[in-house]
Design a protein around this motif. Structure first.
Motif, mmCIF file in Angstrom:
data_model
loop_
_atom_site.group_PDB
_atom_site.id
_atom_site.type_symbol
_atom_site.label_atom_id
_atom_site.label_comp_id
_atom_site.label_asym_id
_atom_site.label_seq_id
_atom_site.Cartn_x
_atom_site.Cartn_y
_atom_site.Cartn_z
ATOM 1 N N ASP A 15 -7.286 -5.747 -22.022
ATOM 2 C CA ASP A 15 -5.916 -6.450 -22.383
ATOM 3 C C ASP A 15 -4.969 -5.831 -21.417
ATOM 4 O O ASP A 15 -4.128 -6.563 -20.817
ATOM 5 N N ASP A 16 -4.983 -4.483 -21.030
ATOM 6 C CA ASP A 16 -4.130 -3.802 -20.193
ATOM 7 C C ASP A 16 -4.406 -4.357 -18.709
ATOM 8 O O ASP A 16 -3.265 -4.546 -18.250
ATOM 9 N N PHE A 17 -5.625 -4.356 -18.574
ATOM 10 C CA PHE A 17 -6.050 -4.903 -17.030
ATOM 11 C C PHE A 17 -5.253 -6.441 -16.889
ATOM 12 O O PHE A 17 -4.686 -6.868 -16.086
ATOM 13 N N GLN A 18 -5.651 -7.261 -18.126
ATOM 14 C CA GLN A 18 -5.382 -8.835 -18.001
ATOM 15 C C GLN A 18 -3.758 -8.863 -17.996
ATOM 16 O O GLN A 18 -3.464 -9.946 -17.471
ATOM 17 N N ALA A 19 -3.067 -7.985 -18.491
ATOM 18 C CA ALA A 19 -1.638 -8.139 -18.513
ATOM 19 C C ALA A 19 -0.900 -7.659 -17.089
ATOM 20 O O ALA A 19 0.396 -7.982 -16.934
ATOM 21 N N LEU A 26 -5.673 -2.884 -9.360
ATOM 22 C CA LEU A 26 -6.017 -1.795 -8.549
ATOM 23 C C LEU A 26 -5.389 -0.515 -8.850
ATOM 24 O O LEU A 26 -6.141 0.477 -8.982
ATOM 25 N N GLN A 27 -4.199 -0.399 -9.211
ATOM 26 C CA GLN A 27 -3.607 0.822 -9.612
ATOM 27 C C GLN A 27 -4.099 1.414 -10.553
ATOM 28 O O GLN A 27 -4.501 2.725 -10.863
ATOM 29 N N LEU A 28 -4.257 0.627 -11.755
ATOM 30 C CA LEU A 28 -4.654 1.021 -13.027
ATOM 31 C C LEU A 28 -6.171 1.328 -12.854
ATOM 32 O O LEU A 28 -6.706 2.638 -13.451
ATOM 33 N N LEU A 29 -7.009 0.916 -11.791
ATOM 34 C CA LEU A 29 -8.472 1.228 -11.816
ATOM 35 C C LEU A 29 -8.458 2.725 -11.027
ATOM 36 O O LEU A 29 -9.224 3.734 -11.685
ATOM 37 N N LEU A 30 -7.337 2.970 -10.161
ATOM 38 C CA LEU A 30 -7.262 4.366 -9.742
ATOM 39 C C LEU A 30 -6.987 5.189 -10.758
ATOM 40 O O LEU A 30 -7.457 6.497 -10.576
ATOM 41 N N GLU A 31 -6.024 5.035 -11.691
ATOM 42 C CA GLU A 31 -5.627 5.910 -12.834
ATOM 43 C C GLU A 31 -7.018 6.436 -13.678
ATOM 44 O O GLU A 31 -7.150 7.437 -13.844
#
Length: 152
Positions: A15-19, A26-31
């Motif tokens: 859900d976080d990614f989809q929002a 991509l930044q969230l994936l890096l986190e």
């Protein structure tokens, strides 16, 4: 996209990614890459205890262990990953799987849809080869979990 078939922690991550927009994803994936836990000492110096996911472009190794929960036969599955810091995409997806699946029961992990990586909304931002690696990582975890001895 529907995340109701996913375990709660993994559904929340999806859900976080989809929002987010693609660049934000991509930044969230890096986190998640930065948050991937280090291997415990018992695994650090024993690569023979880990299995390489050869479909990943970067060297990624994983293993699983089970833990006994107090007062019953239910066992949680612990996930362990080794990926180089210079492979943030691979490490990031390992971080997603670790946060979303670590400690769940074998049945919960086996119920995760094989196409779950596509739910992150990264298919246009990441090459098909990297997406295949992500799918292979989940598949390898599920294969190892399926091979576990069943609780009696």
């Amino acid at each position: 996209m529907n995340t109701s078939a996913l375990p709660a922690a993994l559904a929340e991550i999806v859900d976080d990614f989809q929002a987010l927009t693609e660049p934000e994803r991509l930044q969230l994936l890096l986190e998640f890459s930065r948050e991937l836990p280090e291997l415990p000492d018992r695994l650090k110096d024993h690569p023979e205890l880990m299995e390489q996911v050869v479909e990943c472009q970067s060297p990624l190794f994983l293993t699983i262990e089970t833990e006994q929960h107090d007062g019953g036969p239910a066992r949680g599955v612990r996930l362990f990953f080794k990926a180089p810091p210079e492979a943030p995409t691979t490490r990031g997806f390992a971080g997603v799987l670790h946060e979303g699946l670590d400690g769940l029961s074998a049945a919960e992990i086996l119920a995760v849809p094989d196409d779950m990586p596509e739910l992150l909304g990264l298919t246009r931002a990441i090459t098909p080869l990297r997406m295949r690696g992500m799918t292979a990582m989940l598949g390898r975890i599920k294969r190892k979990v399926a091979a576990l001895p069943q609780p009696s």
